[in-house]
Every structure is written in C-alpha cells, then in structure tokens.
Scaffold this motif. Structure first.
Motif, PDB file in Angstrom:
ATOM      1  N   SER A  52      -1.372   5.489   1.655  1.00  0.00           N
ATOM      2  CA  SER A  52      -1.848   5.083   2.980  1.00  0.00           C
ATOM      3  C   SER A  52      -2.577   3.752   2.991  1.00  0.00           C
ATOM      4  CB  SER A  52      -2.780   6.164   3.551  1.00  0.00           C
ATOM      5  OG  SER A  52      -3.935   6.308   2.744  1.00  0.00           O
ATOM      6  N   ARG A  53      -2.827   3.152   1.826  1.00  0.00           N
ATOM      7  CA  ARG A  53      -3.614   1.912   1.784  1.00  0.00           C
ATOM      8  C   ARG A  53      -2.978   0.804   2.601  1.00  0.00           C
ATOM      9  NH1 ARG A  53      -4.284   2.033  -4.666  1.00  0.00           N
ATOM     10  NH2 ARG A  53      -5.787   3.751  -4.808  1.00  0.00           N
ATOM     11  N   ASP A  54      -1.710   0.517   2.316  1.00  0.00           N
ATOM     12  CA  ASP A  54      -1.059  -0.603   2.992  1.00  0.00           C
ATOM     13  C   ASP A  54      -0.969  -0.370   4.494  1.00  0.00           C
ATOM     14  OD1 ASP A  54      -0.798  -1.868   0.606  1.00  0.00           O
ATOM     15  OD2 ASP A  54       1.367  -1.579   0.408  1.00  0.00           O
ATOM     16  N   ARG A  55      -0.589   0.844   4.884  1.00  0.00           N
ATOM     17  CA  ARG A  55      -0.449   1.139   6.311  1.00  0.00           C
ATOM     18  C   ARG A  55      -1.782   1.006   7.032  1.00  0.00           C
ATOM     19  NH1 ARG A  55       1.078   5.826   5.717  1.00  0.00           N
ATOM     20  NH2 ARG A  55      -0.799   6.997   6.272  1.00  0.00           N
ATOM     21  N   THR A  56      -2.836   1.528   6.428  1.00  0.00           N
ATOM     22  CA  THR A  56      -4.160   1.445   7.053  1.00  0.00           C
ATOM     23  C   THR A  56      -4.625   0.002   7.131  1.00  0.00           C
ATOM     24  OG1 THR A  56      -4.707   3.627   6.178  1.00  0.00           O
ATOM     25  CG2 THR A  56      -6.537   2.259   6.940  1.00  0.00           C
ATOM     26  N   ARG A  57      -4.435  -0.760   6.041  1.00  0.00           N
ATOM     27  CA  ARG A  57      -4.842  -2.167   6.054  1.00  0.00           C
ATOM     28  C   ARG A  57      -4.108  -2.937   7.145  1.00  0.00           C
ATOM     29  NH1 ARG A  57      -2.270  -4.025   1.889  1.00  0.00           N
ATOM     30  NH2 ARG A  57      -0.769  -5.094   3.230  1.00  0.00           N
ATOM     31  N   ARG A  58      -2.818  -2.735   7.245  1.00  0.00           N
ATOM     32  CA  ARG A  58      -2.051  -3.448   8.273  1.00  0.00           C
ATOM     33  C   ARG A  58      -2.562  -3.107   9.665  1.00  0.00           C
ATOM     34  NH1 ARG A  58       2.398  -1.948   4.951  1.00  0.00           N
ATOM     35  NH2 ARG A  58       2.923  -0.263   6.408  1.00  0.00           N
ATOM     36  N   GLY A  59      -2.877  -1.817   9.910  1.00  0.00           N
ATOM     37  CA  GLY A  59      -3.363  -1.415  11.223  1.00  0.00           C
ATOM     38  C   GLY A  59      -4.716  -2.017  11.552  1.00  0.00           C
ATOM     39  N   GLY A  78       2.703 -15.398  -3.266  1.00  0.00           N
ATOM     40  CA  GLY A  78       3.385 -14.401  -4.077  1.00  0.00           C
ATOM     41  C   GLY A  78       4.861 -14.232  -3.803  1.00  0.00           C
ATOM     42  N   GLY A  79       5.418 -15.005  -2.871  1.00  0.00           N
ATOM     43  CA  GLY A  79       6.845 -14.911  -2.615  1.00  0.00           C
ATOM     44  C   GLY A  79       7.210 -13.743  -1.723  1.00  0.00           C
ATOM     45  N   ALA A  80       8.496 -13.608  -1.460  1.00  0.00           N
ATOM     46  CA  ALA A  80       8.970 -12.589  -0.524  1.00  0.00           C
ATOM     47  C   ALA A  80       8.644 -11.178  -0.987  1.00  0.00           C
ATOM     48  CB  ALA A  80      10.486 -12.737  -0.331  1.00  0.00           C
ATOM     49  N   ARG A  81       8.639 -10.940  -2.288  1.00  0.00           N
ATOM     50  CA  ARG A  81       8.395  -9.592  -2.798  1.00  0.00           C
ATOM     51  C   ARG A  81       6.960  -9.130  -2.581  1.00  0.00           C
ATOM     52  NH1 ARG A  81      11.628  -9.153  -8.592  1.00  0.00           N
ATOM     53  NH2 ARG A  81      13.724  -9.581  -7.768  1.00  0.00           N
ATOM     54  N   SER A  82       6.063 -10.044  -2.286  1.00  0.00           N
ATOM     55  CA  SER A  82       4.668  -9.647  -2.095  1.00  0.00           C
ATOM     56  C   SER A  82       4.461  -8.869  -0.810  1.00  0.00           C
ATOM     57  CB  SER A  82       3.766 -10.885  -2.092  1.00  0.00           C
ATOM     58  OG  SER A  82       4.039 -11.699  -0.965  1.00  0.00           O
ATOM     59  N   GLY A  83       5.396  -8.989   0.156  1.00  0.00           N
ATOM     60  CA  GLY A  83       5.280  -8.265   1.410  1.00  0.00           C
ATOM     61  C   GLY A  83       4.007  -8.600   2.154  1.00  0.00           C
ATOM     62  N   SER A  84       3.461  -7.598   2.859  1.00  0.00           N
ATOM     63  CA  SER A  84       2.264  -7.844   3.665  1.00  0.00           C
ATOM     64  C   SER A  84       1.050  -8.137   2.804  1.00  0.00           C
ATOM     65  CB  SER A  84       1.981  -6.630   4.560  1.00  0.00           C
ATOM     66  OG  SER A  84       1.699  -5.483   3.785  1.00  0.00           O
ATOM     67  N   GLU A  85       1.063  -7.713   1.520  1.00  0.00           N
ATOM     68  CA  GLU A  85      -0.071  -8.004   0.645  1.00  0.00           C
ATOM     69  C   GLU A  85      -0.203  -9.503   0.383  1.00  0.00           C
ATOM     70  OE1 GLU A  85      -0.185  -5.716  -2.915  1.00  0.00           O
ATOM     71  OE2 GLU A  85      -1.204  -4.075  -1.881  1.00  0.00           O
ATOM     72  N   GLY A  86       0.894 -10.254   0.569  1.00  0.00           N
ATOM     73  CA  GLY A  86       0.851 -11.679   0.345  1.00  0.00           C
ATOM     74  C   GLY A  86       0.383 -12.481   1.544  1.00  0.00           C
TER      75      GLY A  86
END
Length: 271
Positions: A52-59, A78-86
């Motif tokens: 749930s970390r990524d989903r909660t952070r994005r929200g 971090g490039g395309a593979r980093s996703g929203s964390e980048g």
C-alpha cells in the motif's frame, strides 16, 4: 482555486486541515527544496505495508498538489522504470505560504521571501539537489535506527553562514547530530561536478580561514567539514587538494564517498 487566489485566512484554514504527515512532508520539502517519490516514501510512508505504500503516497501527494501545496516537477529521475517513485516534488506556491505557519518555532530560513512558481532545473542541478536531499533522508533513517539523533539540518542557502569577514561560507548543507551527551556540528559539501583543483582549493580555504579565525557556526562551535564525492578517483583528487591546505585543515576536513557519508558521521560521533 489557484494558490495566487488563496487569502492569508484561507491558507491558515488549509493548514488547520493538514494531517501530521501532510505537515511533515511540507516541512521536509521546505528544508531540502526537492524530494523524489522514493525519498518521500522512505521518509513518510515507510511504516506502511509494502502493498500500500506507493498507492497511499500517490494519493496523499495528489491531494496536496490539488491545493498547490506541492508541485511535481517536469523532470523525473531514474528513467522510465522508476515509475511514480522517480517523480520529483517541490513546494507549490500555497505550500511556500503555508510552511511558515505550520510551527512558529520551525526555522523557515529556506523559504523564499515571496512565494514563486516552482520551475524545473537542469538535470545536473537537480541531481545535485537530490543528492543533498538523499543525505537528509539517510540521516533521518540513521536516527530511526538509533544510530544518532538529528538535531538540525539545513540545505543550500539555509545552510550558509557569516564568515566573520563580511562574507559567507556556503556549504551545500549543515547538520548537527548527537549520540548521548555528544554533539557534532558539520558543514557538508556534496561534490558532483568536476571543479578544477584551484577552484576547490579556494573553496576549501574559506573553511580553513573560518576555523583559523575561531569563527563559530550555527551550533555554537566551529563545524567540521564533510566533503562527499561520487567515486574513488574523485576522492583521491579531493584528498590531494586538502593535503596541501594549511592547518587546521588536517583536523577540519573529512572526505568520503557519498555512500559512506552517514556511516562516517556516525563513526566520528562515537569516537
């Protein structure tokens, strides 16, 4: 509603509605200027389940961005593979106006006198600023692990300090850490670009002159100077420059690889 149309009363109302985590996110962005999604996860969402970390952070960030409290920059890391964390975030205009209200005792020296729309810097500048942010994140993680207590951290212009001769020493960051009754104060240089030996000598000599004159830093002592570098070859170049500086350079400076910076801070603290 755009941030420009928020009245002071509306900013105060908005601040009153922020959660503790919202406030902490804004404080940290005010302190270090930019943070990546991955860094924000490590600072403020690390205690959540991995699923749930990524989903909660994005929200959370989307909600804060909706009020212009934070702003995602155009450039990711971090490039395309980093996703929203980048994704990289800075304070929005409303966030710049809100941070000084979050805590009357909080040092807001890093905040601009007049809020302005964040802009996306060049890649080199952004990577340098994120490296400073990474040092802060690692210090917070070291505190969480019980290795030290982070008493103070300032970045960029918030870390600059009068040199006693009408100018400033301009470290990339400054910090005060403690373990038990022992405290250490540091100026930090995050060296990423390829400066000439003479440019480095002049830069480091300002710290030598500062210490030789008995000048005190923000924690009431003369800080040590930590110089971090990205690779071994650069480390040898930096150490060569430092070796040619007059006393008390040999006691003042510590040069290490960036990945070993916090380990070195802890080691010195325990000596």
């Amino acid at each position: 509603m755009t941030a420009a149309r928020y009245s002071p009363a509306m900013i105060e109302l908005l601040v009153d509605q922020l959660s503790d985590r919202d406030r902490a996110i804004l404080h940290d962005l005010g302190k270090v200027r930019v943070l990546s999604g991955a860094q924000l996860t490590r600072l403020h969402f690390h205690d959540l389940a991995a699923t749930s970390r990524d989903r909660t952070r994005r929200g959370v960030l989307a909600r804060l961005a909706g009020h212009d409290l934070v702003t995602p920059l155009d450039r990711a890391v971090g490039g395309a593979r980093s996703g929203s964390e980048g994704h990289v975030y800075a304070l929005g205009v409303a966030g710049q106006r809100a941070v000084p209200l979050l805590d009357a005792e909080e040092d807001s020296a890093n905040q601009p006198a007049r809020p302005r729309r964040p802009w996306t810097p060049g890649e080199s500048f952004l990577k340098h600023t994120l490296a400073i942010s990474e040092l802060y994140v690692q210090l917070v993680e070291a505190q969480r692990a019980g290795h030290l207590t982070l008493l103070r951290f300032a970045a960029e212009a918030g870390a600059w300090w009068p040199d006693g001769a009408g100018g400033l020493v301009k470290p990339d960051a400054s910090a005060c850490v403690a373990f038990g009754d022992v405290e250490d104060s540091w100026f930090v240089e995050v060296e990423r670009s390829r400066k000439s030996p003479e440019t480095l000598r002049q830069k480091f000599r300002r710290y030598v002159d500062f210490a030789h004159a008995g000048q005190l830093g923000p924690d009431g002592v003369t800080p040590r100077v930590l110089v971090t570098v990205p690779h071994e070859r650069r480390l040898q170049e930096i150490r060569s420059v430092l070796a040619r500086l007059p006393p008390p350079a040999d006691q003042l400076f510590t040069a290490v690889l960036f990945d070993e910076a916090v380990t070195q801070v802890v080691r010195v603290l325990r000596e």
